[in-house]
Design an enzyme around this catalytic site. Sequence first.
Site, PDB file in Angstrom:
ATOM      1  N   LYS A   1       0.874  -1.180   0.000  1.00 47.77           N
ATOM      2  CA  LYS A   1       0.000   0.000   0.000  1.00 47.77           C
ATOM      3  C   LYS A   1       0.915   1.234   0.000  1.00 47.77           C
ATOM      4  O   LYS A   1       1.981   1.212   0.620  1.00 47.77           O
ATOM      5  CB  LYS A   1      -0.846  -0.047   1.279  1.00 47.77           C
ATOM      6  CG  LYS A   1      -1.645   1.202   1.574  1.00 47.77           C
ATOM      7  CD  LYS A   1      -2.928   1.209   0.801  1.00 47.77           C
ATOM      8  CE  LYS A   1      -3.634   2.557   0.871  1.00 47.77           C
ATOM      9  NZ  LYS A   1      -4.411   2.860  -0.342  1.00 47.77           N
TER      10      LYS A   1
ATOM     11  N   GLY B   1      -7.986   7.727   0.005  1.00 52.10           N
ATOM     12  CA  GLY B   1      -7.259   8.884   0.539  1.00 52.10           C
ATOM     13  C   GLY B   1      -5.884   8.531   1.063  1.00 52.10           C
ATOM     14  O   GLY B   1      -5.326   9.242   1.915  1.00 52.10           O
TER      15      GLY B   1
ATOM     16  N   CYS C   1      -2.049   9.212  -7.772  1.00 53.05           N
ATOM     17  CA  CYS C   1      -3.340   8.881  -7.168  1.00 53.05           C
ATOM     18  C   CYS C   1      -4.344  10.013  -7.408  1.00 53.05           C
ATOM     19  O   CYS C   1      -4.110  11.147  -6.998  1.00 53.05           O
ATOM     20  CB  CYS C   1      -3.177   8.652  -5.672  1.00 53.05           C
ATOM     21  SG  CYS C   1      -4.737   8.212  -4.903  1.00 53.05           S
TER      22      CYS C   1
ATOM     23  N   LYS D   1       5.096   5.466 -11.150  1.00 52.71           N
ATOM     24  CA  LYS D   1       3.745   5.000 -11.509  1.00 52.71           C
ATOM     25  C   LYS D   1       2.934   6.167 -12.068  1.00 52.71           C
ATOM     26  O   LYS D   1       2.726   7.178 -11.397  1.00 52.71           O
ATOM     27  CB  LYS D   1       3.050   4.395 -10.290  1.00 52.71           C
ATOM     28  CG  LYS D   1       1.677   3.828 -10.651  1.00 52.71           C
ATOM     29  CD  LYS D   1       1.121   2.979  -9.548  1.00 52.71           C
ATOM     30  CE  LYS D   1      -0.233   2.413  -9.912  1.00 52.71           C
ATOM     31  NZ  LYS D   1      -0.834   1.675  -8.813  1.00 52.71           N
TER      32      LYS D   1
HETATM   33  C1  LIG Z   1      -8.989   0.050  -3.259  1.00 52.11           C
HETATM   34  C2  LIG Z   1      -7.814   0.523  -4.067  1.00 52.11           C
HETATM   35  C3  LIG Z   1      -6.741   1.124  -3.433  1.00 52.11           C
HETATM   36  C4  LIG Z   1      -5.641   1.559  -4.171  1.00 52.11           C
HETATM   37  N1  LIG Z   1      -4.576   2.127  -3.537  1.00 52.11           N
HETATM   38  C5  LIG Z   1      -3.464   2.471  -4.256  1.00 52.11           C
HETATM   39  C6  LIG Z   1      -2.304   2.956  -3.594  1.00 52.11           C
HETATM   40  O1  LIG Z   1      -2.236   3.044  -2.354  1.00 52.11           O
HETATM   41  N2  LIG Z   1      -1.260   3.334  -4.362  1.00 52.11           N
HETATM   42  C7  LIG Z   1      -1.247   3.221  -5.742  1.00 52.11           C
HETATM   43  O2  LIG Z   1      -0.249   3.562  -6.388  1.00 52.11           O
HETATM   44  N3  LIG Z   1      -2.333   2.720  -6.383  1.00 52.11           N
HETATM   45  C8  LIG Z   1      -3.425   2.345  -5.674  1.00 52.11           C
HETATM   46  N4  LIG Z   1      -4.506   1.816  -6.326  1.00 52.11           N
HETATM   47  C9  LIG Z   1      -4.454   1.663  -7.804  1.00 52.11           C
HETATM   48  C10 LIG Z   1      -4.038   0.239  -8.214  1.00 52.11           C
HETATM   49  O3  LIG Z   1      -2.749  -0.086  -7.759  1.00 52.11           O
HETATM   50  C11 LIG Z   1      -4.107   0.064  -9.748  1.00 52.11           C
HETATM   51  O4  LIG Z   1      -3.200   0.960 -10.358  1.00 52.11           O
HETATM   52  C12 LIG Z   1      -5.506   0.343 -10.301  1.00 52.11           C
HETATM   53  O5  LIG Z   1      -6.510  -0.110  -9.410  1.00 52.11           O
HETATM   54  C13 LIG Z   1      -5.741  -0.340 -11.662  1.00 52.11           C
HETATM   55  O6  LIG Z   1      -5.562  -1.739 -11.575  1.00 52.11           O
HETATM   56  P1  LIG Z   1      -6.779  -2.787 -11.330  1.00 52.11           P
HETATM   57  O7  LIG Z   1      -7.831  -2.480 -12.342  1.00 52.11           O
HETATM   58  O8  LIG Z   1      -6.136  -4.135 -11.492  1.00 52.11           O
HETATM   59  O9  LIG Z   1      -7.265  -2.565  -9.931  1.00 52.11           O
HETATM   60  C14 LIG Z   1      -5.625   1.386  -5.597  1.00 52.11           C
HETATM   61  C15 LIG Z   1      -6.724   0.770  -6.223  1.00 52.11           C
HETATM   62  C16 LIG Z   1      -7.806   0.338  -5.485  1.00 52.11           C
HETATM   63  C17 LIG Z   1      -8.948  -0.346  -6.206  1.00 52.11           C
END
Ligand SMILES: Cc1cc2nc3c(=O)[nH]c(=O)nc-3n(C[C@H](O)[C@H](O)[C@H](O)COP(=O)(O)O)c2cc1C
Length: 303
Positions: free
Chosen positions: A43, A70, A125, A161
């Site tokens: 995370k 957040g 983010c 990222k």
């Molecule tokens: C609940 C949730 C929390 C996330 N928290 C972070 C985070 O802390 N840092 C980050 O770089 N991306 C975060 N993401 C983004 C994911 O790492 C990823 O880039 C994005 O969800 C797209 O991939 P997916 O469709 O496989 O979920 C989060 C996504 C979700 C759904």
Amino acid sequence: MLETDVCGVQFRNPLMLAAGIMGSTASSMNWILKSGAAGVISKSFSLNPHPGYKNPTTVGVDGGIINAIGLSNPGVDNFKEELKQINRVNNVVIASIYGANPEEFKELVLKVQDYVDMIELNISCPHAMEGYGASIGQDCNLSHKIVSASKDVSEVPIIAKLTPNVTDICEIAETCENAGADALSLINTLGPGMKINIDVAKPVLFNKFGGMSGRAIKPIAISNVYSVYDAVDIPIIGVGGIYTFEDVVEFIFAGARAVQIGTAVMDEGIEVFSNINDGLEKFMKDKGYSSIDEMVGLAHRED
Ligand SMILES: Cc1cc2nc3c(=O)[nH]c(=O)nc-3n(C[C@H](O)[C@H](O)[C@H](O)COP(=O)(O)O)c2cc1C
């Protein structure tokens, strides 16, 4: 057969856990690694503890979910204790860090680099509090400063990222490459998006706006990976809407050397990693591919 290399770091298969999903404790990250992922990304965490938003922080929509967590986290000094307990033997452990300026990123790198194999800079983010998150990744100048400050002090490879919420993702990708990034991961969540509760006539999320993830964003992630592959020479890690081995093959053909999986872990459980590995290996055997390396970027050929 499934091994892949990302800027000199060896992965036993191309799958890793994306940042933000089950990446807050060592025990859950060790569990994911035992379940077939070759790498885990924590995370995202910051220098100081951060409470994040109040609930509701996630809501399901057609094709995925919208979240506005957040970036809640207990701060680097607490998080470090989790990173120390992740099994790094044959696994790749990646810390995801975020801050408001180059100095904060630098300090975070110095505090965690001994415990991880790579560091991912979350400059993307879309629902972070003022001054953090995508506002960095939408600004080439600030992104350059943050990546180069992190690289200056880092002894492990740095991944930037990227956010898809820009006019031209190639511009920011090239900026990060020029600033010294060793690899790029893309995409972070798309948006902002919103869901309205029609019974009370109000947005569902406490933050009103959130980032969209899941199946619906995959075509956008694929096209971004495809375009960025043509724009930079550093390796790309694809992320966004991956549920099946077919999805992974698409990302690899678009130009990714490895992928991250987030929302599918919430929807399908941790079996998603072993299911994809099995399917990918069978696909490669059936089609006569002997390595991931020979598949990377194949969709770019002109014949
Ligand atoms: C609940 C949730 C929390 C996330 N928290 C972070 C985070 O802390 N840092 C980050 O770089 N991306 C975060 N993401 C983004 C994911 O790492 C990823 O880039 C994005 O969800 C797209 O991939 P997916 O469709 O496989 O979920 C989060 C996504 C979700 C759904």
